[in-house]
Design a protein around this motif. Structure first.
Motif, PDB file in Angstrom:
ATOM      1  N   ILE A 102       0.420 -15.758  -1.914  1.00 60.70           N
ATOM      2  CA  ILE A 102       0.867 -17.128  -1.665  1.00 60.70           C
ATOM      3  C   ILE A 102       1.687 -17.160  -0.377  1.00 60.70           C
ATOM      4  N   PHE A 103       1.298 -18.037   0.548  1.00 56.60           N
ATOM      5  CA  PHE A 103       1.995 -18.168   1.836  1.00 56.60           C
ATOM      6  C   PHE A 103       2.149 -16.809   2.530  1.00 56.60           C
ATOM      7  N   GLY A 104       1.119 -15.985   2.405  1.00 53.84           N
ATOM      8  CA  GLY A 104       1.133 -14.681   3.058  1.00 53.84           C
ATOM      9  C   GLY A 104       1.958 -13.631   2.351  1.00 53.84           C
ATOM     10  N   ILE A 105       2.410 -13.921   1.118  1.00 58.72           N
ATOM     11  CA  ILE A 105       3.245 -12.991   0.356  1.00 58.72           C
ATOM     12  C   ILE A 105       2.468 -12.493  -0.859  1.00 58.72           C
ATOM     13  N   ASP A 106       2.381 -11.175  -1.000  1.00 55.10           N
ATOM     14  CA  ASP A 106       1.712 -10.602  -2.177  1.00 55.10           C
ATOM     15  C   ASP A 106       2.561 -10.824  -3.421  1.00 55.10           C
ATOM     16  N   VAL A 107       1.922 -11.317  -4.476  1.00 51.15           N
ATOM     17  CA  VAL A 107       2.585 -11.488  -5.770  1.00 51.15           C
ATOM     18  C   VAL A 107       2.013 -10.444  -6.714  1.00 51.15           C
ATOM     19  N   LYS A 108       2.891  -9.590  -7.270  1.00 50.75           N
ATOM     20  CA  LYS A 108       2.456  -8.502  -8.129  1.00 50.75           C
ATOM     21  C   LYS A 108       3.076  -8.621  -9.518  1.00 50.75           C
ATOM     22  N   ALA A 109       2.379  -8.080 -10.488  1.00 51.38           N
ATOM     23  CA  ALA A 109       2.878  -8.045 -11.866  1.00 51.38           C
ATOM     24  C   ALA A 109       3.095  -6.591 -12.270  1.00 51.38           C
ATOM     25  N   HIS A 110       4.309  -6.276 -12.698  1.00 48.50           N
ATOM     26  CA  HIS A 110       4.614  -4.939 -13.191  1.00 48.50           C
ATOM     27  C   HIS A 110       4.057  -4.795 -14.606  1.00 48.50           C
TER      28      HIS A 110
ATOM     29  N   VAL B  31      12.508 -19.492   2.473  1.00 54.13           N
ATOM     30  CA  VAL B  31      13.697 -19.732   3.302  1.00 54.13           C
ATOM     31  C   VAL B  31      13.983 -18.492   4.157  1.00 54.13           C
ATOM     32  N   ALA B  32      13.831 -17.304   3.568  1.00 50.62           N
ATOM     33  CA  ALA B  32      14.039 -16.064   4.313  1.00 50.62           C
ATOM     34  C   ALA B  32      13.058 -15.961   5.482  1.00 50.62           C
ATOM     35  N   LYS B  33      11.790 -16.301   5.229  1.00 46.87           N
ATOM     36  CA  LYS B  33      10.784 -16.268   6.300  1.00 46.87           C
ATOM     37  C   LYS B  33      11.121 -17.256   7.411  1.00 46.87           C
ATOM     38  N   ARG B  34      11.694 -18.387   7.032  1.00 42.69           N
ATOM     39  CA  ARG B  34      12.086 -19.380   8.023  1.00 42.69           C
ATOM     40  C   ARG B  34      13.150 -18.821   8.967  1.00 42.69           C
ATOM     41  N   PHE B  35      13.982 -17.922   8.452  1.00 41.53           N
ATOM     42  CA  PHE B  35      15.018 -17.305   9.272  1.00 41.53           C
ATOM     43  C   PHE B  35      14.533 -16.041   9.965  1.00 41.53           C
ATOM     44  N   GLY B  36      13.241 -15.749   9.852  1.00 47.65           N
ATOM     45  CA  GLY B  36      12.666 -14.618  10.569  1.00 47.65           C
ATOM     46  C   GLY B  36      12.595 -13.324   9.807  1.00 47.65           C
ATOM     47  N   ALA B  37      13.010 -13.324   8.539  1.00 50.23           N
ATOM     48  CA  ALA B  37      12.943 -12.098   7.737  1.00 50.23           C
ATOM     49  C   ALA B  37      11.515 -11.874   7.246  1.00 50.23           C
ATOM     50  N   LYS B  38      11.153 -10.628   7.057  1.00 50.05           N
ATOM     51  CA  LYS B  38       9.823 -10.289   6.555  1.00 50.05           C
ATOM     52  C   LYS B  38       9.881 -10.106   5.042  1.00 50.05           C
ATOM     53  N   VAL B  39       8.992 -10.790   4.332  1.00 50.23           N
ATOM     54  CA  VAL B  39       8.931 -10.678   2.875  1.00 50.23           C
ATOM     55  C   VAL B  39       7.697  -9.866   2.511  1.00 50.23           C
ATOM     56  N   ARG B  40       7.917  -8.666   1.955  1.00 45.25           N
ATOM     57  CA  ARG B  40       6.798  -7.778   1.644  1.00 45.25           C
ATOM     58  C   ARG B  40       6.027  -8.240   0.422  1.00 45.25           C
ATOM     59  N   GLU B  41       6.763  -8.577  -0.642  1.00 49.12           N
ATOM     60  CA  GLU B  41       6.101  -8.897  -1.901  1.00 49.12           C
ATOM     61  C   GLU B  41       7.073  -9.533  -2.879  1.00 49.12           C
ATOM     62  N   ILE B  42       6.504 -10.137  -3.910  1.00 48.33           N
ATOM     63  CA  ILE B  42       7.269 -10.612  -5.051  1.00 48.33           C
ATOM     64  C   ILE B  42       6.707  -9.895  -6.274  1.00 48.33           C
ATOM     65  N   VAL B  43       7.578  -9.255  -7.050  1.00 47.04           N
ATOM     66  CA  VAL B  43       7.139  -8.523  -8.239  1.00 47.04           C
ATOM     67  C   VAL B  43       7.746  -9.176  -9.483  1.00 47.04           C
ATOM     68  N   LEU B  44       6.891  -9.514 -10.431  1.00 43.04           N
ATOM     69  CA  LEU B  44       7.335 -10.044 -11.717  1.00 43.04           C
ATOM     70  C   LEU B  44       7.380  -8.891 -12.711  1.00 43.04           C
ATOM     71  N   PHE B  45       8.520  -8.742 -13.401  1.00 41.32           N
ATOM     72  CA  PHE B  45       8.654  -7.634 -14.345  1.00 41.32           C
ATOM     73  C   PHE B  45       9.463  -8.088 -15.557  1.00 41.32           C
ATOM     74  N   ILE B  46       9.806  -7.136 -16.417  1.00 45.22           N
ATOM     75  CA  ILE B  46      10.366  -7.470 -17.723  1.00 45.22           C
ATOM     76  C   ILE B  46      11.656  -8.281 -17.649  1.00 45.22           C
TER      77      ILE B  46
ATOM     78  N   GLY C 160      12.030 -11.426 -11.955  1.00 48.15           N
ATOM     79  CA  GLY C 160      11.268 -11.225 -10.726  1.00 48.15           C
ATOM     80  C   GLY C 160      12.184 -10.793  -9.602  1.00 48.15           C
ATOM     81  N   VAL C 161      11.598 -10.185  -8.564  1.00 53.10           N
ATOM     82  CA  VAL C 161      12.377  -9.767  -7.400  1.00 53.10           C
ATOM     83  C   VAL C 161      11.517  -9.927  -6.157  1.00 53.10           C
TER      84      VAL C 161
END
Length: 354
Positions: A10-18, A74-89, A92-93
């Protein structure tokens, strides 16, 4: 995060499920299945009872995804790189590289998640039972994440508010201290009321310790470049050497990894793992790792450590003009940090004596 499966982008960010997500989804489905209204669907007949229970369990993690996605955008808007979002028990992070340290930017990134959850909850308090329950959980998500403790958003909000007065490192220590105190209180209460609260408290305490340690480490290493720490003129292995030669070198020098060069240029790196199952007469260039991560002598030491952690490697060749001029290892950096930490403690002790 290990044992995670990519489910979408989503929006260039990998979404992963643990893998732990499956366990909590089953547990939540059961809770909604057996609970009475308004927090369950036990009054319904199957198959609707099961359908609603599964849908609500999945919806909770959809709320978590929206929450983490808000931070990330919001982080991407400030120029930070977002590697992924992981959903876990535990929720999420979002893995955000080089989180901005400016108080206003950190505040904006930290508050984005709770704000998104709060807005969702306000719009979803409708007469429709399913949406109302979804809205209720979004409200809980917003409030819970504003607890002033790392790794919760509230810990980062608190730090952003304290940074202007105390500086980034001291603000982190204060925020971490608040988080650890709250975690201890939650953990004790959990022993008497709900063991799940104790597990969350443990998660918060560890998060506070890790955040404090990471920022302290970054502060200690801030003025050091790779050039200052690396081992210069490292032993390199020619690409036409054999596995037998590498094993002999490892036994003699007691190092478990060596840059591989051809015509003076870096072409790979060979480690103990590469040669373990290889034949003695195999050429190094046939077993070496070709995807070599390198740093320059002007790279910050903390950045080199971050790269090692991200790539799960123990050493990095230092390259200047395509030629290997040094090598830096995780143990080199940790030893430097330990020495600097001791000197910092001595300075504090001496200043108190004066």
């Amino acid at each position: 995060m290990a044992y995670s499966i990519r489910i979408c982008r989503i929006f260039g960010i990998d979404v992963k499920a643990h893998v732990s997500l499956a366990l909590i989804l089953l547990l939540l489905t059961y809770v909604f299945y057996v609970n009475k209204p308004p927090f369950g669907f036990s009054d319904l007949q199957n198959p609707m009872r099961l359908i609603y229970s599964v849908a609500m369990a999945v919806s909770i993690f959809l709320a978590v995804l929206i929450h983490e996605l808000s931070h990330s955008l919001v982080a991407k808007r400030f120029g930070a790189k977002v590697r992924e979002i992981v959903l876990f028990i535990f929720g999420g992070v979002a893995s955000i590289e080089e989180m901005p340290k400016e108080p206003k930017k950190e505040f904006a990134i930290a508050i984005a998640g709770p704000l998104a959850s709060l807005i969702l909850s306000l719009f979803l308090f409708t007469p429709f039972r399913f949406l109302r329950l979804f809205g209720y959980f979004n409200l809980i998500l917003a409030v819970f994440n504003l607890i002033p403790a790392f790794p919760m958003d509230g810990g980062r909000v608190l730090r952003s508010l304290l940074t202007k007065k105390y500086g980034y490192i001291k603000a982190t220590r204060i925020s971490a201290g608040v988080g650890k105190f709250l975690a201890i209180i939650m953990g004790v209460l959990g022993l008497f009321y709900n063991i799940w609260l104790t597990l969350i408290a443990f998660f918060i305490y560890i998060g506070a310790v890790e955040e404090e340690r990471a920022v302290t480490l970054e502060g200690l290493l801030a003025n050091y470049k790779v050039r200052d720490v690396m081992t210069p003129n490292p032993i390199c292995v020619p690409s036409d050497a054999t596995v037998r030669d590498v094993v002999s070198l490892m036994l003699k020098r007691k190092h478990l990894g060596y840059p591989v060069v051809k015509d003076g240029k870096l072409v790979g790196i060979v480690t103990l793992k590469d040669v373990m199952n290889a034949k003695e007469d195999d050429a190094v260039e046939d077993v070496m790792s070709r995807n070599v991560v390198v740093v320059s002598p002007e790279t910050s030491v903390y950045e080199a450590l971050r790269i090692m952690g991200e790539k799960k490697i123990g050493r990095l060749p230092v390259v200047e003009g395509n030629r290997v001029i040094g090598i830096i290892s995780r143990s080199d950096i940790i030893k430097l940090a330990e020495i600097l930490e001791i000197f910092e403690g001595v300075k504090k002790f001496e200043s108190k004596r004066e």
